[in-house]
Design a protein around this motif. Structure first.
Motif: not given
Length: 185
Positions: A70-91
């Protein structure tokens, strides 16, 4: 050189990245220069370090000592890499599902055959007692066989002694030494 440099220590495996690139480009009429692969390895390493560092900051702000997914997902959002969040969440979801199946399989392996057959505790005890009785019967049969073998051995030894004492003593051969038979178990 005494040891690996900092850059060598943190690089991703070049062969793995090269395979990923080739798989991505398969079916296209395109090749990669050697320097390009090395540059992509550097970019991947830098990206991982950036996300890891941000995830560490997120976990520290939440007063956690372990970085969680969950910290990695928040970090991706904070770094403006929100397009990766869906793929990371499904993985992550796929990993959790595979872990559940793996745990269930390992738990099933620990079950006994009686458990898998659905036997009650009483039925298992009865089955165990039957197995003990069968083992005792087999052991007593083996003891009877051992006693019969010892008796046959003693008879053969006595016959050998008799043949040595009648007519063979003067043959110059060594005298037979009686052997003490083993006690049956």
């Amino acid at each position: 050189m005494d040891g690996p440099t900092d850059k060598e220590e943190v690089l991703l495996p070049k062969a793995t990245i090269s395979k990923l690139i080739k798989d991505t480009l398969s079916g296209r009429d395109m090749r990669m220069a050697g320097d390009t692969t090395e540059m992509i390895v550097d970019c991947c390493t830098e990206f991982i370090q950036l996300v890891s560092s941000e995830a560490n900051e997120v976990s520290t702000r939440e007063k956690k000592q372990t970085i969680g997914p969950e910290h990695v997902l928040k970090a991706l959002k904070e770094l403006d890499f929100e397009e990766f969040v869906g793929d990371v969440q499904s993985a992550w979801d796929q990993f959790k599902e595979e872990s559940k199946v793996g745990h269930a399989n390992r738990a099933n392996l620990r079950r006994t055959g009686a458990d898998r057959e659905g036997l009650t505790a009483e039925q298992q005890i009865e089955l165990q007692q039957q197995m003990f009785a069968a083992a005792r019967a087999q052991t007593s049969t083996s003891a009877d066989n051992a006693a019969q073998m010892a008796a046959a051995y003693q008879q053969a030894q006595m016959a050998a002694l008799r043949s040595n004492s009648t007519g063979r003593e003067g043959s110059g051969g060594p005298a037979a030494t009686p052997i003490t038979p083993l006690e049956p178990c």
